[in-house]
Design a protein around this motif. Structure first.
Motif, PDB file in Angstrom:
ATOM      1  N   THR A  62       0.939  -1.176  -0.020  1.00 17.12           N
ATOM      2  CA  THR A  62       0.052  -0.006   0.067  1.00 17.12           C
ATOM      3  C   THR A  62       0.865   1.257  -0.027  1.00 17.12           C
ATOM      4  O   THR A  62       0.547   2.073  -0.739  1.00 17.12           O
ATOM      5  CB  THR A  62      -0.848  -0.098   1.197  1.00 17.12           C
ATOM      6  OG1 THR A  62      -1.747  -1.259   1.258  1.00 17.12           O
ATOM      7  CG2 THR A  62      -1.837   1.208   1.333  1.00 17.12           C
ATOM      8  N   GLN A  63       1.735   1.263   0.943  1.00 15.92           N
ATOM      9  CA  GLN A  63       2.821   2.610   0.957  1.00 15.92           C
ATOM     10  C   GLN A  63       3.301   2.661  -0.379  1.00 15.92           C
ATOM     11  O   GLN A  63       3.445   3.940  -0.785  1.00 15.92           O
ATOM     12  CB  GLN A  63       3.816   2.246   1.963  1.00 15.92           C
ATOM     13  CG  GLN A  63       3.291   2.528   3.371  1.00 15.92           C
ATOM     14  CD  GLN A  63       4.331   1.997   4.483  1.00 15.92           C
ATOM     15  OE1 GLN A  63       5.281   1.542   4.418  1.00 15.92           O
ATOM     16  NE2 GLN A  63       3.785   2.439   5.777  1.00 15.92           N
ATOM     17  N   ASN A  79       0.956   3.650  -3.101  1.00 16.01           N
ATOM     18  CA  ASN A  79       0.694   5.349  -2.796  1.00 16.01           C
ATOM     19  C   ASN A  79       1.567   6.245  -3.103  1.00 16.01           C
ATOM     20  O   ASN A  79       1.534   7.312  -3.902  1.00 16.01           O
ATOM     21  CB  ASN A  79       0.382   5.361  -1.180  1.00 16.01           C
ATOM     22  CG  ASN A  79      -0.637   6.584  -1.022  1.00 16.01           C
ATOM     23  OD1 ASN A  79      -0.955   7.549  -1.955  1.00 16.01           O
ATOM     24  ND2 ASN A  79      -1.265   6.439   0.361  1.00 16.01           N
ATOM     25  N   ARG A 103       1.615   9.008  -6.463  1.00 19.83           N
ATOM     26  CA  ARG A 103       1.733  10.340  -6.139  1.00 19.83           C
ATOM     27  C   ARG A 103       3.194  10.916  -6.979  1.00 19.83           C
ATOM     28  O   ARG A 103       2.983  11.872  -7.775  1.00 19.83           O
ATOM     29  CB  ARG A 103       2.072  10.712  -4.821  1.00 19.83           C
ATOM     30  CG  ARG A 103       0.946  10.443  -4.058  1.00 19.83           C
ATOM     31  CD  ARG A 103       1.200  10.905  -2.417  1.00 19.83           C
ATOM     32  NE  ARG A 103      -0.156  10.314  -1.782  1.00 19.83           N
ATOM     33  CZ  ARG A 103      -1.084  11.155  -1.589  1.00 19.83           C
ATOM     34  NH1 ARG A 103      -0.961  12.318  -2.039  1.00 19.83           N
ATOM     35  NH2 ARG A 103      -2.026  10.801  -0.807  1.00 19.83           N
ATOM     36  N   GLN A 154      -3.760   9.311 -11.595  1.00 20.16           N
ATOM     37  CA  GLN A 154      -5.046   9.234 -11.251  1.00 20.16           C
ATOM     38  C   GLN A 154      -6.373   8.659 -12.068  1.00 20.16           C
ATOM     39  O   GLN A 154      -6.096   8.984 -13.063  1.00 20.16           O
ATOM     40  CB  GLN A 154      -5.571  10.374 -10.893  1.00 20.16           C
ATOM     41  CG  GLN A 154      -4.917  11.257  -9.640  1.00 20.16           C
ATOM     42  CD  GLN A 154      -5.105  12.756  -9.431  1.00 20.16           C
ATOM     43  OE1 GLN A 154      -4.906  13.484 -10.210  1.00 20.16           O
ATOM     44  NE2 GLN A 154      -5.988  12.901  -8.611  1.00 20.16           N
ATOM     45  N   SER A 177      -9.119  10.775  -5.988  1.00 18.46           N
ATOM     46  CA  SER A 177      -7.868  11.232  -5.292  1.00 18.46           C
ATOM     47  C   SER A 177      -6.812  10.223  -5.413  1.00 18.46           C
ATOM     48  O   SER A 177      -6.898   9.036  -6.027  1.00 18.46           O
ATOM     49  CB  SER A 177      -8.274  11.309  -3.711  1.00 18.46           C
ATOM     50  OG  SER A 177      -8.311   9.852  -3.281  1.00 18.46           O
ATOM     51  N   TYR A 178      -5.335  10.773  -5.106  1.00 14.00           N
ATOM     52  CA  TYR A 178      -4.411   9.523  -5.134  1.00 14.00           C
ATOM     53  C   TYR A 178      -4.526   8.546  -4.232  1.00 14.00           C
ATOM     54  O   TYR A 178      -4.178   7.326  -4.739  1.00 14.00           O
ATOM     55  CB  TYR A 178      -3.228  10.417  -4.880  1.00 14.00           C
ATOM     56  CG  TYR A 178      -2.693  11.368  -5.900  1.00 14.00           C
ATOM     57  CD1 TYR A 178      -2.216  10.944  -7.063  1.00 14.00           C
ATOM     58  CD2 TYR A 178      -2.231  12.802  -5.568  1.00 14.00           C
ATOM     59  CE1 TYR A 178      -1.910  11.989  -8.024  1.00 14.00           C
ATOM     60  CE2 TYR A 178      -1.923  13.664  -6.344  1.00 14.00           C
ATOM     61  CZ  TYR A 178      -1.682  13.250  -7.607  1.00 14.00           C
ATOM     62  OH  TYR A 178      -1.273  14.228  -8.320  1.00 14.00           O
ATOM     63  N   GLN A 179      -5.269   8.632  -3.300  1.00  7.00           N
ATOM     64  CA  GLN A 179      -5.290   7.602  -2.187  1.00  7.00           C
ATOM     65  C   GLN A 179      -6.453   6.669  -2.828  1.00  7.00           C
ATOM     66  O   GLN A 179      -6.205   5.246  -2.681  1.00  7.00           O
ATOM     67  CB  GLN A 179      -5.892   8.142  -0.745  1.00  7.00           C
ATOM     68  CG  GLN A 179      -5.959   7.270   0.379  1.00  7.00           C
ATOM     69  CD  GLN A 179      -6.207   7.908   1.547  1.00  7.00           C
ATOM     70  OE1 GLN A 179      -6.386   8.928   1.592  1.00  7.00           O
ATOM     71  NE2 GLN A 179      -6.407   6.957   2.534  1.00  7.00           N
ATOM     72  N   PHE A 232      -5.556   2.718  -3.806  1.00 10.21           N
ATOM     73  CA  PHE A 232      -6.181   1.636  -3.113  1.00 10.21           C
ATOM     74  C   PHE A 232      -6.562   0.634  -4.297  1.00 10.21           C
ATOM     75  O   PHE A 232      -6.635  -0.484  -4.171  1.00 10.21           O
ATOM     76  CB  PHE A 232      -7.524   2.149  -2.502  1.00 10.21           C
ATOM     77  CG  PHE A 232      -8.421   1.174  -2.028  1.00 10.21           C
ATOM     78  CD1 PHE A 232      -8.027   0.207  -0.849  1.00 10.21           C
ATOM     79  CD2 PHE A 232      -9.550   0.836  -2.858  1.00 10.21           C
ATOM     80  CE1 PHE A 232      -9.008  -0.790  -0.731  1.00 10.21           C
ATOM     81  CE2 PHE A 232     -10.509  -0.165  -2.395  1.00 10.21           C
ATOM     82  CZ  PHE A 232     -10.367  -0.960  -1.384  1.00 10.21           C
TER      83      PHE A 232
END
Length: 187
Positions: A101-102, A105, A109, A114, A128-130, A134
């Motif tokens: 996940t890190q 993410n 970025r 996106q 969103s980037y998040q 995900f």
């Protein structure tokens, strides 16, 4: 390294240097290996150390932990199709929590990547980037990561070239040199 086995030592160094150079080139090249060199962290982490004990030399290679996952691939939680022979699998609970996940993410970025929303009334707005991270992470977790063999292929090719063929020749030449040297001492 042992002075008596100079040609063997030179061959082992050439093997080490070949494997490192080719693995780094594979990371840079992309193509079948994909773009695995986003930050050069993996490439910069590839090292080879030659350890000599008595008259024997051993080569050891190290790299960032995730290099093994990129090289051998990872089976997904629900599918092994991408990496059926990999020793690694998502969801076993053996790896660091949140590492994928890190990493995704951070990648999203850095690339300013996106997805667009398909929801009704969203008018195709960017997620969103998040949220993008995900969705990518979930897909990778369930489907797995295809092996790149960025390190395995150069290691096997270098082994065939330098260890299987050249090392035997080098050892023979070093033995001849030692015998000639010892015969000269006897006279």
């Amino acid at each position: 390294m042992s002075r008596q086995l100079e040609k063997v030592d030179k061959t082992i160094k050439m093997f080490r240097d070949y494997v490192i150079r080719e693995a780094k080139d594979n990371l840079k090249r992309g193509g079948q290996y994909g773009s695995y060199n986003n930050t050069s962290t993996l490439s910069n982490s590839i090292k080879g150390e030659i350890v000599t004990e008595d008259k024997f030399s051993i080569v050891g290679f190290t790299m960032a932990d995730y290099g093994s996952f990129r090289d051998k691939g990872v089976k997904g939680k629900t599918s092994s199709a991408k990496a059926p022979n990999s020793p690694f699998k998502f969801g076993k609970g053996t790896g660091p929590k949140g590492g994928l996940t890190q990493g995704i993410n951070k990648w999203v970025r850095q690339r300013r990547f996106q997805f667009r929303s398909k929801a009704e009334g969203s008018k195709g707005r960017f997620l969103s980037y998040q949220a993008t991270a995900f969705l990518i992470t979930r897909s990778i977790f369930h489907k797995g990561i295809k092996p790149s063999l960025f390190f395995t292929k150069p290691f096997e090719a270098g082994y065939k070239k330098y260890i299987d063929v050249d090392l035997v020749k080098a050892f023979g030449q070093d033995v001849e040199t030692m015998v000639d040297y010892n015969l000269k001492d006897i006279k």
